[in-house]
Scaffold this motif. Sequence first.
Motif, PDB file in Angstrom:
ATOM      1  N   GLU A  80      51.278  25.337 -58.320  1.00  0.00           N
ATOM      2  CA  GLU A  80      51.049  24.751 -59.733  1.00  0.00           C
ATOM      3  C   GLU A  80      50.700  23.427 -59.588  1.00  0.00           C
ATOM      4  OE1 GLU A  80      54.411  27.207 -62.165  1.00  0.00           O
ATOM      5  OE2 GLU A  80      55.021  25.638 -60.961  1.00  0.00           O
ATOM      6  N   LEU A  81      51.117  22.517 -58.616  1.00  0.00           N
ATOM      7  CA  LEU A  81      50.776  21.247 -58.578  1.00  0.00           C
ATOM      8  C   LEU A  81      49.475  21.183 -57.928  1.00  0.00           C
ATOM      9  CD1 LEU A  81      53.837  19.698 -56.798  1.00  0.00           C
ATOM     10  CD2 LEU A  81      52.921  18.951 -58.701  1.00  0.00           C
ATOM     11  N   THR A  82      48.792  22.094 -57.011  1.00  0.00           N
ATOM     12  CA  THR A  82      47.520  21.828 -56.646  1.00  0.00           C
ATOM     13  C   THR A  82      46.480  22.324 -57.755  1.00  0.00           C
ATOM     14  OG1 THR A  82      48.337  23.036 -54.341  1.00  0.00           O
ATOM     15  CG2 THR A  82      45.867  23.346 -55.028  1.00  0.00           C
ATOM     16  N   ARG A  83      46.904  23.373 -58.392  1.00  0.00           N
ATOM     17  CA  ARG A  83      46.105  23.622 -59.768  1.00  0.00           C
ATOM     18  C   ARG A  83      46.173  22.401 -60.706  1.00  0.00           C
ATOM     19  NH1 ARG A  83      47.990  28.805 -59.459  1.00  0.00           N
ATOM     20  NH2 ARG A  83      49.564  28.338 -61.032  1.00  0.00           N
ATOM     21  N   ALA A  84      47.213  21.944 -60.970  1.00  0.00           N
ATOM     22  CA  ALA A  84      47.284  20.582 -62.032  1.00  0.00           C
ATOM     23  C   ALA A  84      46.490  19.475 -61.676  1.00  0.00           C
ATOM     24  CB  ALA A  84      48.797  20.546 -62.378  1.00  0.00           C
ATOM     25  N   LEU A  85      46.557  19.214 -60.323  1.00  0.00           N
ATOM     26  CA  LEU A  85      45.938  18.056 -59.990  1.00  0.00           C
ATOM     27  C   LEU A  85      44.664  18.100 -58.961  1.00  0.00           C
ATOM     28  CD1 LEU A  85      49.358  16.668 -58.449  1.00  0.00           C
ATOM     29  CD2 LEU A  85      48.544  16.108 -60.590  1.00  0.00           C
ATOM     30  N   LEU A  86      43.973  19.260 -59.237  1.00  0.00           N
ATOM     31  CA  LEU A  86      42.891  19.381 -58.461  1.00  0.00           C
ATOM     32  C   LEU A  86      42.811  18.986 -57.065  1.00  0.00           C
ATOM     33  CD1 LEU A  86      40.517  18.233 -61.553  1.00  0.00           C
ATOM     34  CD2 LEU A  86      41.610  20.689 -61.110  1.00  0.00           C
ATOM     35  N   LEU A  87      43.937  19.335 -56.322  1.00  0.00           N
ATOM     36  CA  LEU A  87      43.816  18.884 -55.143  1.00  0.00           C
ATOM     37  C   LEU A  87      43.790  20.139 -54.108  1.00  0.00           C
ATOM     38  CD1 LEU A  87      47.070  16.690 -54.443  1.00  0.00           C
ATOM     39  CD2 LEU A  87      45.131  15.872 -54.641  1.00  0.00           C
ATOM     40  N   THR A  88      43.141  20.135 -52.866  1.00  0.00           N
ATOM     41  CA  THR A  88      43.443  21.397 -51.997  1.00  0.00           C
ATOM     42  C   THR A  88      44.753  21.623 -51.773  1.00  0.00           C
ATOM     43  OG1 THR A  88      43.047  19.940 -50.049  1.00  0.00           O
ATOM     44  CG2 THR A  88      41.191  20.552 -51.157  1.00  0.00           C
TER      45      THR A  88
END
Length: 172
Positions: A80-88
């Motif tokens: 969820e963090l990866t999606r929300a922050l546009l990180l890999t």
Amino acid sequence: MPQAENLDVIDALVPKWVEDGLPPATIATLELSKRAAWLSNVLEQAMRAGLAELGLTYAEFDVLVALRRAGDPYRLKPTELTRALLLTSGGTSNVLQRLTKEGYVERDADPDDARSRWVRLTPEGLRAAEAGLKVTGRAHQEVLGGVSEEAMRHAADALREILLVVGRRRIR
């Protein structure tokens, strides 16, 4: 074209675009994207400087405030963090390792899924997120302090209109 005292660094690029024969709609698009990128860069530099004084990177701050936004109990799954922050996923993992080492987040097992874990803000992480919000708020004020509320409201509304159209498109 605005009066000379109202020209910015992007205006200096326009004559070359005109000379190159670009259509007015393309020039307007270039002006918008260049100005948005320039403003984003100036704001990000100001925020990074303030966050560095707190010992945080911009990515670490981003994770902390995403968890804070989730509300009590201030937890999300790494995906969820990866999606929300546009990180890999690798970038998220690296940031979470640093934040765990600093005591800002804890990773808890998910009782409903043995393969999954929760990332949760610690009380110290919540304090760091709130300190970061104050620092980044001051950075925004320093950068945008001379801009009228009316101009910011107009720009924000215009960008929303643009992003609503852009957001409906699939970008390659």
